[in-house]
Design an enzyme around this catalytic site. Sequence first.
Site, PDB file in Angstrom:
ATOM      1  N   HIS A 269       0.883  -0.869  -0.049  1.00 60.43           N
ATOM      2  CA  HIS A 269      -0.325   0.228   0.239  1.00 60.43           C
ATOM      3  C   HIS A 269       1.153   1.358  -0.232  1.00 60.43           C
ATOM      4  O   HIS A 269       0.959   2.259  -0.709  1.00 60.43           O
ATOM      5  CB  HIS A 269      -0.649   0.200   1.045  1.00 60.43           C
ATOM      6  N   GLU A 270       1.476   1.498   1.439  1.00 64.04           N
ATOM      7  CA  GLU A 270       2.573   2.561   1.180  1.00 64.04           C
ATOM      8  C   GLU A 270       3.615   2.788  -0.194  1.00 64.04           C
ATOM      9  O   GLU A 270       4.338   3.513  -0.418  1.00 64.04           O
ATOM     10  CB  GLU A 270       3.252   2.282   2.525  1.00 64.04           C
ATOM     11  N   HIS A 273       1.386   4.873  -2.807  1.00 65.83           N
ATOM     12  CA  HIS A 273       1.643   6.154  -2.325  1.00 65.83           C
ATOM     13  C   HIS A 273       3.672   6.318  -3.002  1.00 65.83           C
ATOM     14  O   HIS A 273       3.744   7.894  -3.262  1.00 65.83           O
ATOM     15  CB  HIS A 273       1.525   6.919  -0.800  1.00 65.83           C
ATOM     16  N   GLU A 299      -4.490   7.996  -2.797  1.00 66.79           N
ATOM     17  CA  GLU A 299      -5.199   6.408  -2.655  1.00 66.79           C
ATOM     18  C   GLU A 299      -5.143   4.874  -3.728  1.00 66.79           C
ATOM     19  O   GLU A 299      -5.335   4.106  -3.834  1.00 66.79           O
ATOM     20  CB  GLU A 299      -6.345   6.632  -2.138  1.00 66.79           C
TER      21      GLU A 299
HETATM   22 ZN    ZN Z   1      -3.187   5.222   1.614  1.00 61.94          ZN
END
Ligand code: ZN
Length: 507
Positions: A269-270, A273, A299
Amino acid sequence: MIGTVTVGAMDAWDRLLPKLRELRDLTSATALLYWDLHVMMPAGGSESRVRSVATMRGLLHQRLTDPAIGEALEELASTGSLDEDRQASVRVLARDYDKATRVPEELVRELAEATGRANGLWVEARSKNDFSIFQPILERIVGLKKQEADAVGYEDEPYDALLDGYEPGMKTSEIAEMFEQLVAGLREMVEPVVAAMGPRPEWLSATFDPAQQLEFSQWLVEVLGFDTTSGRLDTSPHPFTMAVAGGDVRQTTRTDPNDLLMSIFATMHETGHALYEQGIPEDLLDLPIGRVPSLGLHESQSRLWENQVGRSRPFCEFMLPHLKKRWSLELGMLDPDEFYRSVNRAHRSLIRVTADELTYNLHLALRFGLERALMNNEITVSELPAAWNDAMETNIGIRPPSDDDGVLQDIHWSMGSIGYFPTYTLGTIYSAALFAAAERDLGPLDDEFRQGKTKRLLDWLREKVHGRAYRLDAKDLMAEVTGAPVTAEPLLDYLRTKFSEVAGISL
Ligand code: ZN
């Protein structure tokens, strides 16, 4: 005549540029203070660090609202001689400036003070499972946020003004429409999928050494294309990503000895980003457009790498042997099919942050509905706990037995972050639309994913999304890249296909 205008415009631009660089440097220093607060520094220093960060934010606000910026913007707005990037920069900065100058300093101070006190009260209310401890300060925050919405201004409803702070250019009514479509589709899927899931696989309860989990994450981020000469991966209790400066993007993950999957997917997830931040062109970083346009679009990248890549069957097949190399005892008997099903196990849960991909957005629909109703004076803060529980029952089919597993579970409202939650769902909606567009352009990616190769996808995202920075608002960029206005349909299609396979049923 035209010559005079051009010279004037260049003067104004030249006056603006050093101010933009200064804003950028102050932002960068503030980001580093924040990263250090959450990752490195001893707990003893946190109180004074919180103050330093607040001081820096105040300074940033002061510099951004400098009347000289307003004057330069006014001159630049009336000229047609700027190139495209400068025009876009003027548009973005004018919006930032306008918003920042509309909110009275007294209100900014009151909000900072109320949210400063709210965190401790929220923590106490949650640990004692007693909403009445949190209620008075939340009433104050909601009241102040209504004042903020009035100060910022809106056309249709106050929530628009707050949402715009996270998702510029997006209307509440547009989000509501997407949520309605999404919730209707999801509710049909939850029952049959959850029923077909079977018991929780045993291997999920094994113990996995946290240091080894971190080592796996360090390896994984590089596989995904995260440039470690221009970034770092560390650990923090709540994973986050922070672009400190050009060539310096920090991401964190977390480890729990009894939850290997949490660590893997927090990292993916990170990394989504972080790849986005590393893809913003260096030469734009000093300009107002040298950033990600919205939280929703940010996101979209984290969700895409976490779900469409990470939780896909081929990528699971790629990861498993590398996991087995590290944990042969715990994972030796696990076959790819069982691993894939474990990774995508859907279940009804009370807590948003541990919810699976299928039910996650139902948790967010609930929060969006309540926030909107609060801002429209349709419910009061005192009615929130009951309204929360009712909505849980309608949306997810379970009723929280107590408020610490219900209305008190998220930190966001104590921070005054009203309007933030829907951007999580918007990101998920964007991620599915983007991935469908990528597959249309690139053809199937499964064979590459099975070998851990994601470069063609990353290059596509760099060109279509990352490299565009903030030249367009998120929803306009999305429409341009996908060729149509965004709806929840691509996400529903993706979830239907995926969970039909995972649950072995036809949705
Ligand atoms: Zn996030």
